[in-house]
Design a protein around this motif. Sequence first.
Motif, short mmCIF file in Angstrom:
data_model
loop_
_atom_site.label_atom_id
_atom_site.label_comp_id
_atom_site.label_asym_id
_atom_site.label_seq_id
_atom_site.Cartn_x
_atom_site.Cartn_y
_atom_site.Cartn_z
N GLU A 92 0.81 -1.22 0.00
CA GLU A 92 0.00 0.00 0.00
C GLU A 92 0.84 1.28 0.00
OE1 GLU A 92 -3.68 0.72 0.28
OE2 GLU A 92 -3.37 -1.07 -0.92
N LEU A 94 2.58 4.62 -0.61
CA LEU A 94 2.16 5.68 -1.54
C LEU A 94 3.15 5.91 -2.67
CD1 LEU A 94 0.72 8.36 0.96
CD2 LEU A 94 -0.49 6.51 -0.22
N ARG A 96 4.43 3.73 -4.49
CA ARG A 96 4.00 2.88 -5.61
C ARG A 96 2.92 3.57 -6.43
NH1 ARG A 96 6.46 -1.90 -4.29
NH2 ARG A 96 6.57 -2.42 -2.07
N ASP A 97 2.03 4.32 -5.72
CA ASP A 97 0.91 4.98 -6.40
C ASP A 97 1.38 6.10 -7.33
OD1 ASP A 97 -1.17 3.47 -5.15
OD2 ASP A 97 -0.88 4.64 -3.33
N THR A 150 -2.30 11.49 1.86
CA THR A 150 -3.58 11.29 1.17
C THR A 150 -4.58 12.30 1.69
OG1 THR A 150 -4.37 9.67 2.80
CG2 THR A 150 -3.17 8.81 0.91
N ALA A 171 -1.81 11.57 -7.96
CA ALA A 171 -2.63 10.41 -8.31
C ALA A 171 -3.96 10.48 -7.56
CB ALA A 171 -1.90 9.12 -7.98
N LYS A 173 -6.50 7.50 -6.17
CA LYS A 173 -6.56 6.03 -6.03
C LYS A 173 -7.57 5.64 -4.95
CE LYS A 173 -2.76 5.11 -8.58
NZ LYS A 173 -2.60 4.14 -9.65
N LYS A 175 -7.98 3.87 -1.60
CA LYS A 175 -7.15 3.49 -0.46
C LYS A 175 -8.08 3.18 0.72
CE LYS A 175 -3.14 4.09 -0.93
NZ LYS A 175 -2.12 3.21 -1.59
N ILE A 183 -3.46 11.35 -3.83
CA ILE A 183 -2.10 11.17 -3.33
C ILE A 183 -1.35 12.45 -3.66
CG2 ILE A 183 -0.07 9.67 -3.26
CD1 ILE A 183 -2.70 8.12 -2.84
#
Length: 238
Positions: A92, A94, A96-97, A150, A171, A173, A175, A183
């Motif tokens: 999870e 961030l 990566r997002d 976030t 981003a 997303k 979550k 994000i």
Amino acid sequence: MNDRLYEGTLTNVRLHKQVPMYMKRLYLEDLAEIERVQQTVIDSLPEKNTLQPLSTEEFLFILNHNGLIVGAYVEGELVAFRALLVPEIDAEHLGRDIGLSEEELGDMIYQEISAVAPDYRGNRLQQKLAEVVMKELKKLEKKFRYVACTVAPMNIPSLKDKFTQQMHIAALKKKYDGLERYILVKDLDQPNADYGNQITAPIDDLKKQQELLNEGYVGIGFQMVKGFHALQFAKPLS
């Protein structure tokens, strides 16, 4: 030793009077006070899901050298705090997002919850806490390049707070078990990015915003369009 990081005054909006305030770093012994302020804030919210509260375990994780928390005090009582968290590198994360490589994930720290007791809202206290906590970040042994967080769509005060810090929406997303979240991120190595191709999207049109993000735009601020807040998107000039 004076451990105060900042001193100033606040207006108590309920009593309509100015009071002295100071800020200092918080530690394990302050946990009960931190949780009391968080609960006061949760109780005052009309929409509970705009805030992602931290559990006792998460606060303990931060206070055990995995981040830092700065608090604001009035007459010896904690009235606000802001936290930074060094996250675990999991699925999870961030980073990566927003497309960071596996090697870069460890260079990211999160701006976690910030909480201001209702009596002291409207004092730009979130912003002042952000300035102080980011100065304290530089004192940590490990150096971080990215600060991320976030924010729930439609949470205008929190978005304004992040835009003031020159963070941008990178981003959108799902979550926290399926909740839509922006994000936001700031690259501390390149804090003053240049942007071009500005365009706006209605604040409630997440589909349009997602399309813009997919096209390489990022969210950089607000613009009033026909009396309503619209999100301002632009393309980074690298």
